[in-house]
Design a protein around this motif. Structure first.
Motif, PDB file in Angstrom:
ATOM      1  N   GLY A  15       0.827  -1.193   0.000  1.00  0.00           N
ATOM      2  CA  GLY A  15       0.000   0.000   0.000  1.00  0.00           C
ATOM      3  C   GLY A  15       0.860   1.240   0.000  1.00  0.00           C
ATOM      4  O   GLY A  15       2.074   1.193   0.167  1.00  0.00           O
ATOM      5  N   GLY A  16       0.218   2.381  -0.181  1.00  0.00           N
ATOM      6  CA  GLY A  16       0.936   3.639  -0.219  1.00  0.00           C
ATOM      7  C   GLY A  16       1.127   4.220   1.167  1.00  0.00           C
ATOM      8  O   GLY A  16       0.916   3.559   2.176  1.00  0.00           O
ATOM      9  N   PRO A  17       1.519   5.499   1.255  1.00  0.00           N
ATOM     10  CA  PRO A  17       1.713   6.155   2.545  1.00  0.00           C
ATOM     11  C   PRO A  17       0.427   6.157   3.364  1.00  0.00           C
ATOM     12  O   PRO A  17      -0.676   6.275   2.821  1.00  0.00           O
ATOM     13  CB  PRO A  17       2.128   7.579   2.149  1.00  0.00           C
ATOM     14  CG  PRO A  17       2.646   7.456   0.750  1.00  0.00           C
ATOM     15  CD  PRO A  17       1.847   6.351   0.116  1.00  0.00           C
ATOM     16  N   VAL A  18       0.573   6.048   4.674  1.00  0.00           N
ATOM     17  CA  VAL A  18      -0.578   5.977   5.567  1.00  0.00           C
ATOM     18  C   VAL A  18      -0.837   7.349   6.157  1.00  0.00           C
ATOM     19  O   VAL A  18       0.099   8.077   6.526  1.00  0.00           O
ATOM     20  CB  VAL A  18      -0.321   4.945   6.688  1.00  0.00           C
ATOM     21  CG1 VAL A  18      -1.518   4.857   7.624  1.00  0.00           C
ATOM     22  CG2 VAL A  18      -0.018   3.583   6.082  1.00  0.00           C
ATOM     23  N   ASP A  19      -2.103   7.726   6.252  1.00  0.00           N
ATOM     24  CA  ASP A  19      -2.451   9.004   6.867  1.00  0.00           C
ATOM     25  C   ASP A  19      -1.905   9.062   8.290  1.00  0.00           C
ATOM     26  O   ASP A  19      -1.912   8.059   9.011  1.00  0.00           O
ATOM     27  CB  ASP A  19      -3.971   9.172   6.911  1.00  0.00           C
ATOM     28  CG  ASP A  19      -4.581   9.411   5.537  1.00  0.00           C
ATOM     29  OD1 ASP A  19      -3.830   9.765   4.617  1.00  0.00           O
ATOM     30  OD2 ASP A  19      -5.805   9.234   5.404  1.00  0.00           O
ATOM     31  N   PRO A  20      -1.453  10.232   8.730  1.00  0.00           N
ATOM     32  CA  PRO A  20      -0.938  10.329  10.095  1.00  0.00           C
ATOM     33  C   PRO A  20      -2.046  10.181  11.127  1.00  0.00           C
ATOM     34  O   PRO A  20      -3.218  10.460  10.849  1.00  0.00           O
ATOM     35  CB  PRO A  20      -0.335  11.739  10.138  1.00  0.00           C
ATOM     36  CG  PRO A  20      -1.082  12.500   9.097  1.00  0.00           C
ATOM     37  CD  PRO A  20      -1.372  11.507   8.008  1.00  0.00           C
ATOM     38  N   VAL A  21      -1.676   9.734  12.325  1.00  0.00           N
ATOM     39  CA  VAL A  21      -2.605   9.723  13.443  1.00  0.00           C
ATOM     40  C   VAL A  21      -2.773  11.155  13.920  1.00  0.00           C
ATOM     41  O   VAL A  21      -1.786  11.850  14.175  1.00  0.00           O
ATOM     42  CB  VAL A  21      -2.088   8.835  14.584  1.00  0.00           C
ATOM     43  CG1 VAL A  21      -2.997   8.939  15.809  1.00  0.00           C
ATOM     44  CG2 VAL A  21      -1.974   7.397  14.122  1.00  0.00           C
ATOM     45  N   SER A  22      -3.994  11.623  14.016  1.00  0.00           N
ATOM     46  CA  SER A  22      -4.245  13.000  14.413  1.00  0.00           C
ATOM     47  C   SER A  22      -5.482  13.074  15.282  1.00  0.00           C
ATOM     48  O   SER A  22      -6.517  12.452  14.968  1.00  0.00           O
ATOM     49  CB  SER A  22      -4.443  13.886  13.176  1.00  0.00           C
ATOM     50  OG  SER A  22      -4.840  15.193  13.554  1.00  0.00           O
ATOM     51  N   ALA A  23      -5.409  13.815  16.383  1.00  0.00           N
ATOM     52  CA  ALA A  23      -6.570  14.021  17.241  1.00  0.00           C
ATOM     53  C   ALA A  23      -7.567  14.995  16.625  1.00  0.00           C
ATOM     54  O   ALA A  23      -8.690  15.126  17.113  1.00  0.00           O
ATOM     55  CB  ALA A  23      -6.123  14.542  18.607  1.00  0.00           C
ATOM     56  N   THR A  24      -7.160  15.674  15.543  1.00  0.00           N
ATOM     57  CA  THR A  24      -8.015  16.655  14.866  1.00  0.00           C
ATOM     58  C   THR A  24      -8.491  16.078  13.543  1.00  0.00           C
ATOM     59  O   THR A  24      -7.693  15.582  12.747  1.00  0.00           O
ATOM     60  CB  THR A  24      -7.255  17.965  14.613  1.00  0.00           C
ATOM     61  OG1 THR A  24      -6.770  18.461  15.855  1.00  0.00           O
ATOM     62  CG2 THR A  24      -8.154  19.001  13.969  1.00  0.00           C
ATOM     63  N   ALA A  25      -9.778  16.169  13.291  1.00  0.00           N
ATOM     64  CA  ALA A  25     -10.346  15.579  12.082  1.00  0.00           C
ATOM     65  C   ALA A  25      -9.966  16.363  10.845  1.00  0.00           C
ATOM     66  O   ALA A  25      -9.936  17.602  10.872  1.00  0.00           O
ATOM     67  CB  ALA A  25     -11.862  15.528  12.193  1.00  0.00           C
ATOM     68  N   PRO A  26      -9.674  15.673   9.730  1.00  0.00           N
ATOM     69  CA  PRO A  26      -9.565  16.363   8.449  1.00  0.00           C
ATOM     70  C   PRO A  26     -10.934  16.887   8.031  1.00  0.00           C
ATOM     71  O   PRO A  26     -11.965  16.439   8.539  1.00  0.00           O
ATOM     72  CB  PRO A  26      -9.061  15.274   7.505  1.00  0.00           C
ATOM     73  CG  PRO A  26      -9.525  14.001   8.121  1.00  0.00           C
ATOM     74  CD  PRO A  26      -9.505  14.211   9.600  1.00  0.00           C
ATOM     75  N   ALA A  27     -10.953  17.831   7.114  1.00  0.00           N
ATOM     76  CA  ALA A  27     -12.219  18.384   6.639  1.00  0.00           C
ATOM     77  C   ALA A  27     -13.069  17.282   6.021  1.00  0.00           C
ATOM     78  O   ALA A  27     -12.574  16.426   5.278  1.00  0.00           O
ATOM     79  CB  ALA A  27     -11.964  19.488   5.620  1.00  0.00           C
ATOM     80  N   LEU A  28     -14.339  17.308   6.331  1.00  0.00           N
ATOM     81  CA  LEU A  28     -15.246  16.296   5.801  1.00  0.00           C
ATOM     82  C   LEU A  28     -15.454  16.528   4.311  1.00  0.00           C
ATOM     83  O   LEU A  28     -15.820  17.636   3.897  1.00  0.00           O
ATOM     84  CB  LEU A  28     -16.586  16.375   6.540  1.00  0.00           C
ATOM     85  CG  LEU A  28     -17.548  15.202   6.356  1.00  0.00           C
ATOM     86  CD1 LEU A  28     -16.993  13.961   7.030  1.00  0.00           C
ATOM     87  CD2 LEU A  28     -18.917  15.546   6.936  1.00  0.00           C
ATOM     88  N   PRO A  29     -15.207  15.527   3.480  1.00  0.00           N
ATOM     89  CA  PRO A  29     -15.436  15.708   2.042  1.00  0.00           C
ATOM     90  C   PRO A  29     -16.933  15.698   1.737  1.00  0.00           C
ATOM     91  O   PRO A  29     -17.635  14.738   2.004  1.00  0.00           O
ATOM     92  CB  PRO A  29     -14.735  14.504   1.414  1.00  0.00           C
ATOM     93  CG  PRO A  29     -14.759  13.459   2.480  1.00  0.00           C
ATOM     94  CD  PRO A  29     -14.672  14.183   3.789  1.00  0.00           C
ATOM     95  N   GLY A  30     -17.434  16.780   1.203  1.00  0.00           N
ATOM     96  CA  GLY A  30     -18.855  16.841   0.888  1.00  0.00           C
ATOM     97  C   GLY A  30     -19.686  17.250   2.094  1.00  0.00           C
ATOM     98  O   GLY A  30     -19.192  17.479   3.196  1.00  0.00           O
TER      99      GLY A  30
END
Length: 266
Positions: A15-30
């Motif tokens: 697989g490719g690079p893995v998203d980092p662990v973050s306590a803050t949510a990324p922006a919701l798509p849509g």
């Protein structure tokens, strides 16, 4: 102690690079498809070898890994028994379903494991979800494909103690857990964020796997102590039978968050 079971093959997939662990949510798509308040959330976790989880996952996903020290050791993943109260469920722009007889308010206990997919997205896979109301359980099972079950459910709160109990209708399967809530956590450890800040779920259906992204404010977490546990759900989900006889490796509590889900993505 790490529980292991034989696996049918190597769980570590390319697989490719893995998203980092973050306590803050990324922006919701849509736009949000559904909003729910998750209240009085109890997180009980055990660490297991990836071989215990890999055979249970949908296509295109593999166990997400993190050791107790917060490093990615490639072999340690986690099983969660999570109990909480759903409140104020709504489908924007409609108001909360709770205004129509409490349809959107119910208790739930679920068994979940932690995943990443071939695009690097981290998430959860629900192996079972036991909900205290029939209609929401049936609707969620049909619409999302998640393995919801209707159960008799109850909650008791007494001072710093919170207890949940469910009994799946038509079966002998039960779960009862009680925790004593401790002091708030000023800054979660990487592992505590890994176990709680999950920004989507992977759902397998008809041989395909969909990704349902979600967002919410950062968890306000408290450390907690498990004061009682009797559980059949973890074993019934296909995990090692002796797992819930072990002391959990992590017990946390949160007063809750308001969560928003977007629709599924490939």
């Amino acid at each position: 102690m790490t529980a292991t079971v034989p696996a049918g093959g190597d769980p570590v997939l390319p697989g490719g690079p893995v998203d980092p662990v973050s306590a803050t949510a990324p922006a919701l798509p849509g736009r949000p498809w559904i909003e729910q308040a998750w209240r009085d959330v109890v997180f009980v976790h055990w660490r297991v070898d990836v071989s215990a989880v890999a055979p249970l996952l949908p296509a295109g996903t593999r166990p997400d890994t993190m050791g107790p020290d917060g490093s990615d050791d490639g072999v340690t993943t986690w099983v969660g028994l999570i109990a909480f109260s759903f409140e104020d469920t709504r489908f924007p722009p409609l108001g909360p379903l709770g205004r129509t007889g409490g349809l959107g308010d119910f208790l739930e206990v679920n068994v979940r494991v932690y995943t990443r997919d071939d695009t690097g997205r981290r998430g959860v896979v629900f192996l079972s979800l036991d909900a205290g109301k029939l209609l929401p359980a049936a609707a969620a099972r049909v619409v999302t494909g998640t393995p919801y079950h209707w159960a008799r459910a109850g909650r008791r709160q007494d001072g710093d103690r919170t207890a949940y109990a469910v009994h799946r209708h038509g079966t002998h399967l039960r779960s009862r857990l009680e925790v004593e809530v401790g002091e708030p956590i000023a800054e979660p450890t990487p592992l505590e964020s890994f176990l709680t800040a999950r920004w989507g779920m992977h759902v397998g259906r008809a041989g395909r796997t969909a990704w349902w992204p979600n967002e919410h404010d950062a968890w306000v977490l408290h450390r907690a102590t498990l004061r009682g546990l009797r559980d059949d759900l973890v074993r019934a989900a296909g995990l090692p039978a002796a797992l819930t006889e072990l002391e959990p490796d992590s017990v946390l509590y949160s007063p809750g968050v308001l969560t928003r889900f977007a629709g599924p993505r490939a």
